[in-house]
Motif scaffolding. Structure first.
Motif, PDB file in Angstrom:
ATOM      1  N   MET A  21     -13.478  -7.917   0.056  1.00 22.01           N
ATOM      2  CA  MET A  21     -12.484  -7.135   0.783  1.00 22.01           C
ATOM      3  C   MET A  21     -13.101  -6.603   2.068  1.00 22.01           C
ATOM      4  O   MET A  21     -14.287  -6.254   2.091  1.00 22.01           O
ATOM      5  CB  MET A  21     -12.033  -5.980  -0.108  1.00 22.01           C
ATOM      6  CG  MET A  21     -10.968  -5.102   0.488  1.00 22.01           C
ATOM      7  SD  MET A  21     -11.607  -3.730   1.464  1.00 22.01           S
ATOM      8  CE  MET A  21     -10.920  -2.335   0.589  1.00 22.01           C
TER       9      MET A  21
ATOM     10  N   ASN B 281      -5.153   4.588  -2.202  1.00 25.43           N
ATOM     11  CA  ASN B 281      -6.447   4.939  -1.614  1.00 25.43           C
ATOM     12  C   ASN B 281      -7.131   6.113  -2.257  1.00 25.43           C
ATOM     13  O   ASN B 281      -8.334   6.247  -2.172  1.00 25.43           O
ATOM     14  CB  ASN B 281      -6.264   5.385  -0.163  1.00 25.43           C
ATOM     15  CG  ASN B 281      -6.363   4.245   0.771  1.00 25.43           C
ATOM     16  OD1 ASN B 281      -5.544   3.354   0.688  1.00 25.43           O
ATOM     17  ND2 ASN B 281      -7.377   4.257   1.604  1.00 25.43           N
TER      18      ASN B 281
ATOM     19  N   THR C 105      -1.082  -4.078   8.247  1.00 24.41           N
ATOM     20  CA  THR C 105       0.113  -4.227   9.087  1.00 24.41           C
ATOM     21  C   THR C 105      -0.219  -4.816  10.464  1.00 24.41           C
ATOM     22  O   THR C 105       0.459  -5.720  10.938  1.00 24.41           O
ATOM     23  CB  THR C 105       0.811  -2.861   9.245  1.00 24.41           C
ATOM     24  OG1 THR C 105       1.285  -2.447   7.959  1.00 24.41           O
ATOM     25  CG2 THR C 105       1.983  -2.947  10.217  1.00 24.41           C
TER      26      THR C 105
ATOM     27  N   ARG D  17       3.255   6.721   7.883  1.00 29.44           N
ATOM     28  CA  ARG D  17       2.878   7.766   6.944  1.00 29.44           C
ATOM     29  C   ARG D  17       2.806   9.110   7.652  1.00 29.44           C
ATOM     30  O   ARG D  17       2.455   9.191   8.778  1.00 29.44           O
ATOM     31  CB  ARG D  17       1.519   7.439   6.322  1.00 29.44           C
ATOM     32  CG  ARG D  17       1.586   6.297   5.351  1.00 29.44           C
ATOM     33  CD  ARG D  17       0.221   6.012   4.753  1.00 29.44           C
ATOM     34  NE  ARG D  17      -0.704   5.466   5.723  1.00 29.44           N
ATOM     35  CZ  ARG D  17      -0.839   4.171   6.021  1.00 29.44           C
ATOM     36  NH1 ARG D  17      -0.082   3.274   5.390  1.00 29.44           N
ATOM     37  NH2 ARG D  17      -1.683   3.765   6.903  1.00 29.44           N
TER      38      ARG D  17
ATOM     39  N   ILE E 232      -7.911   0.826  -3.538  1.00 30.21           N
ATOM     40  CA  ILE E 232      -8.440   0.213  -2.320  1.00 30.21           C
ATOM     41  C   ILE E 232      -9.239   1.187  -1.462  1.00 30.21           C
ATOM     42  O   ILE E 232      -9.763   0.803  -0.419  1.00 30.21           O
ATOM     43  CB  ILE E 232      -7.313  -0.441  -1.479  1.00 30.21           C
ATOM     44  CG1 ILE E 232      -6.287   0.605  -1.036  1.00 30.21           C
ATOM     45  CG2 ILE E 232      -6.629  -1.551  -2.257  1.00 30.21           C
ATOM     46  CD1 ILE E 232      -5.232   0.044  -0.078  1.00 30.21           C
TER      47      ILE E 232
ATOM     48  N   VAL F 116       0.856  -1.190   0.000  1.00 27.77           N
ATOM     49  CA  VAL F 116       0.000   0.000   0.000  1.00 27.77           C
ATOM     50  C   VAL F 116       0.894   1.243   0.000  1.00 27.77           C
ATOM     51  O   VAL F 116       1.521   1.581   1.002  1.00 27.77           O
ATOM     52  CB  VAL F 116      -0.962  -0.006   1.201  1.00 27.77           C
ATOM     53  CG1 VAL F 116      -1.795   1.271   1.219  1.00 27.77           C
ATOM     54  CG2 VAL F 116      -1.874  -1.226   1.123  1.00 27.77           C
TER      55      VAL F 116
ATOM     56  N   LYS G 103       0.067   4.433  -0.674  1.00 28.82           N
ATOM     57  CA  LYS G 103      -0.576   5.753  -0.495  1.00 28.82           C
ATOM     58  C   LYS G 103       0.336   6.679   0.313  1.00 28.82           C
ATOM     59  O   LYS G 103       0.989   6.217   1.258  1.00 28.82           O
ATOM     60  CB  LYS G 103      -1.930   5.604   0.201  1.00 28.82           C
ATOM     61  CG  LYS G 103      -1.832   5.094   1.623  1.00 28.82           C
ATOM     62  CD  LYS G 103      -3.222   4.898   2.232  1.00 28.82           C
ATOM     63  CE  LYS G 103      -3.109   4.336   3.625  1.00 28.82           C
ATOM     64  NZ  LYS G 103      -4.314   3.679   4.091  1.00 28.82           N
TER      65      LYS G 103
ATOM     66  N   ILE H 290     -12.223  -4.187   5.838  1.00 30.16           N
ATOM     67  CA  ILE H 290     -11.349  -3.353   6.684  1.00 30.16           C
ATOM     68  C   ILE H 290     -11.984  -3.325   8.068  1.00 30.16           C
ATOM     69  O   ILE H 290     -12.735  -2.403   8.394  1.00 30.16           O
ATOM     70  CB  ILE H 290     -11.251  -1.894   6.180  1.00 30.16           C
ATOM     71  CG1 ILE H 290     -11.015  -1.843   4.672  1.00 30.16           C
ATOM     72  CG2 ILE H 290     -10.166  -1.134   6.953  1.00 30.16           C
ATOM     73  CD1 ILE H 290     -11.015  -0.417   4.097  1.00 30.16           C
TER      74      ILE H 290
ATOM     75  N   VAL I  90      -0.537  -4.164   2.820  1.00 28.96           N
ATOM     76  CA  VAL I  90       0.397  -3.715   3.849  1.00 28.96           C
ATOM     77  C   VAL I  90       1.094  -2.418   3.433  1.00 28.96           C
ATOM     78  O   VAL I  90       1.724  -2.366   2.373  1.00 28.96           O
ATOM     79  CB  VAL I  90       1.437  -4.817   4.131  1.00 28.96           C
ATOM     80  CG1 VAL I  90       2.413  -4.363   5.207  1.00 28.96           C
ATOM     81  CG2 VAL I  90       0.738  -6.109   4.556  1.00 28.96           C
TER      82      VAL I  90
END
Ligand code: PLP
Length: 223
Positions: free
Chosen positions: A155, A43, A199, A223, A73, A20, A22, A157, A215
């Motif tokens: 998917m 994202n 993660t 970030r 995503i 990932v 982003k 989250i 991940v």
């Protein structure tokens, strides 16, 4: 990932790693690519498209030609579907038929079908995207019937949970739903992707049957 696969008695190649990227700049993506990473998740539509175009420009200027797949995503609004359909290889965040219909209509004919997952709000988080678990079968049937899209899986989250068992319990519910759609024959053999685990919870996700972990932090740092 290898440790989690071993613990779960799964072959290590039964789980894909999506990096990932982003908020990370192109040089970070290039570094991961040089290390063998082939799939990247973004994202935010505009940021993702800029990176995809920057990578193409880098190739055109003599960078090594690359074969990477770009996965959208993040939440997707209907006014962004056209640019997503034209640039990305995958969309994990389809959570209503209207979005899927627009993606199908707008996927350029010269590109391979867009690979899509249905995002499920597996734990009922109020502010969250994703279709309710009881609506997954109907939405999956409708999406699978659309042209120019390949329905690949589900998917999720989940809300952050501390502790392996708590994380695993939520992921196990997603796994059950995934098997229900598969057993109904929706999407056929292409329906092979359970995109869950980040993660903080990838070990529990793999234990529960994830086939793709997304991940960011553990690869690129905070970030
Ligand atoms: C940011 C993000 C990730 C990666 O999260 P990390 O905790 O940095 O690994 C995975 N999936 C989605 C949908 C994200 O937005």
């Amino acid at each position: 990932m290898a440790t989690a696969c071993a613990r779960a008695g799964r072959p290590v190649d039964s789980v894909q790693l999506l990096a990932v990227s982003k908020t990370m700049p192109l040089p970070s993506v290039l570094e991961a690519m040089a290390a063998g990473q082939a799939g990247f998740g973004e994202n935010y539509v505009q940021e993702g498209v800029q990176k995809i175009e920057a990578l193409r420009a880098w190739e055109a200027e003599g960078g090594r030609p690359v074969q990477v797949a770009w996965h959208m995503i993040g939440p997707l609004q209907s006014n962004k579907t056209r640019v997503v359909a034209a640039h990305f290889d995958w969309v994990h965040s389809v959570d209503r038929l209207k979005i899927a219909e627009r993606l199908a209509e707008q996927r350029p004919a010269e590109l391979a079908p867009l690979q899509v997952c249905i995002q499920v709000n597996i734990d009922g988080g109020a502010s969250k995207s994703g279709v309710a678990p009881e609506e997954v079968l109907a939405l999956a049937r409708a999406v699978a019937a659309l042209p120019r899209l390949a329905l690949r899986g589900l998917m999720t989250i989940p809300e952050p949970q501390s502790g392996f068992e708590a994380q695993r319990a939520v992921h196990a519910r997603a796994r059950t739903l995934f098997e229900q759609v598969r057993e109904a024959g929706i999407g056929g053999a292409a329906f092979d992707t359970l995109s869950m685990g980040m993660t903080a919870d990838l070990e529990a996700a793999i234990d529960a049957g994830s086939t793709l972990v997304r991940v960011g932090t553990a690869i690129f740092g905070a970030r």
